[in-house]
Design an enzyme around this catalytic site. Structure first.
Site, PDB file in Angstrom:
ATOM      1  N   GLY A   1       0.757  -1.287   0.305  1.00 38.88           N
ATOM      2  CA  GLY A   1      -0.426   0.203  -0.150  1.00 38.88           C
ATOM      3  C   GLY A   1       0.750   1.216   0.122  1.00 38.88           C
ATOM      4  O   GLY A   1       1.647   1.501   1.053  1.00 38.88           O
TER       5      GLY A   1
ATOM      6  N   GLY B   1       7.089   1.048   4.854  1.00 33.97           N
ATOM      7  CA  GLY B   1       7.914   0.365   4.229  1.00 33.97           C
ATOM      8  C   GLY B   1       8.119   0.583   2.694  1.00 33.97           C
ATOM      9  O   GLY B   1       8.726   0.468   2.641  1.00 33.97           O
ATOM     10  N   CYS B   2       6.576   0.638   2.317  1.00 33.58           N
ATOM     11  CA  CYS B   2       6.432   0.939   1.127  1.00 33.58           C
ATOM     12  C   CYS B   2       7.041   1.972   0.959  1.00 33.58           C
ATOM     13  O   CYS B   2       7.497   2.201  -0.915  1.00 33.58           O
ATOM     14  CB  CYS B   2       4.843   0.846   0.296  1.00 33.58           C
ATOM     15  N   THR B   3       6.594   3.123   0.866  1.00 30.26           N
ATOM     16  CA  THR B   3       7.352   4.115   0.828  1.00 30.26           C
ATOM     17  C   THR B   3       9.667   4.023   1.003  1.00 30.26           C
ATOM     18  O   THR B   3      10.103   4.793   0.325  1.00 30.26           O
ATOM     19  CB  THR B   3       7.048   5.662   2.233  1.00 30.26           C
TER      20      THR B   3
ATOM     21  N   ALA C   1      10.230   2.454  -2.106  1.00 29.85           N
ATOM     22  CA  ALA C   1      10.690   3.832  -3.517  1.00 29.85           C
ATOM     23  C   ALA C   1      11.188   4.918  -3.838  1.00 29.85           C
ATOM     24  O   ALA C   1      12.034   4.521  -4.077  1.00 29.85           O
ATOM     25  CB  ALA C   1       8.628   4.182  -3.513  1.00 29.85           C
TER      26      ALA C   1
END
Length: 231
Positions: free
Chosen positions: A114, A119-121, A124
């Site tokens: 998401g 974590g996804c930030t 990326a």
């Protein structure tokens, strides 16, 4: 199922892994709030609303790799990559596997749970930090999640990413790649896994990404160089 229920109960407590990550040192007078997802900054009005927004990250981050897999993603190694055509965050219609392979580049296709989650930030940002290295290696980075196109576009803009995201609404493509997490009552999400694809063939699969998100891009580059040297 027992593990899932325990995870949901834990998710009602604030946790660092569920907090949005803002870009460091906002410049040109922009406030820290400008770099956060408005939907996550605003206080949640109910326990149910909190669970809805937190469940995907809680489950994807906490389940063991074997429990998280909907199917054996490693079984794709050396096989043809499942075909797809998904809306991209650039607002330019759909991007297909054929579009990616026709460029002759190596494709780093990474699935994430998401946008705007910590974590996804971090993941990326790692890819963005190394984007020039990917370019030198004739490789392109493309993300995939079940997030709406608009949210992925906001994420790319907020993080100033030089690559785009694809929206896998309903998780059909995630399922075909063996990355889907189906959570009763919350739907299907993409587990954190990465695929290196060349000429339509899956050349490598990273399944245990969650435990090393911060350095994941580095390991992808290392493997990419190994594969290119052996080619």
């Amino acid at each position: 199922m027992r593990d899932t229920i325990i995870l949901f109960l834990l998710s009602t407590r604030p946790a660092v892994s569920l907090s949005p990550v803002a870009r460091p040192s906002p410049t040109r007078g922009t406030s820290l709030r400008h770099h956060l997802d408005p939907d996550r900054v605003q206080p949640l009005s109910s326990r149910r609303a909190f669970l809805s927004s937190a469940a995907v990250v809680t489950v994807a981050s906490s389940l063991s790799p074997s429990a998280a897999k909907a199917s054996d993603a490693g079984g794709l190694l050396g096989a043809s990559a499942p075909d797809f055509s998904l809306p991209n965050s650039e607002g330019k219609g759909n991007t297909s596997l054929g579009d990616l392979t026709s460029s002759g580049k190596w494709t780093v296709l990474y699935f994430y749970p998401g946008a705007f989650t910590s974590g996804c930030t971090l993941e990326a940002r790692g890819f963005q930090r190394d984007i020039s290295t990917y370019s030198k290696l004739n490789a392109q980075v493309v993300g995939v999640s079940v997030d709406p196109v608009e949210k992925n576009a906001q994420f790319c803009s907020s993080e100033r990413l030089d690559f785009y995201m694809l929206t896998d609404k309903g998780g059909k493509v995630s399922k075909s790649y063996g990355t889907a997490l189906s959570v009763p009552g919350f739907g299907t999400f993409s587990n954190r896994q990465t695929y290196i694809i060349k000429d339509g063939i899956v050349r490598w699969v990273f399944q245990d990404v969650e435990s090393k998100v911060a350095r994941h891009s580095e390991e992808v580059i290392t493997k990419l160089m190994e594969l290119q040297k052996a080619a």
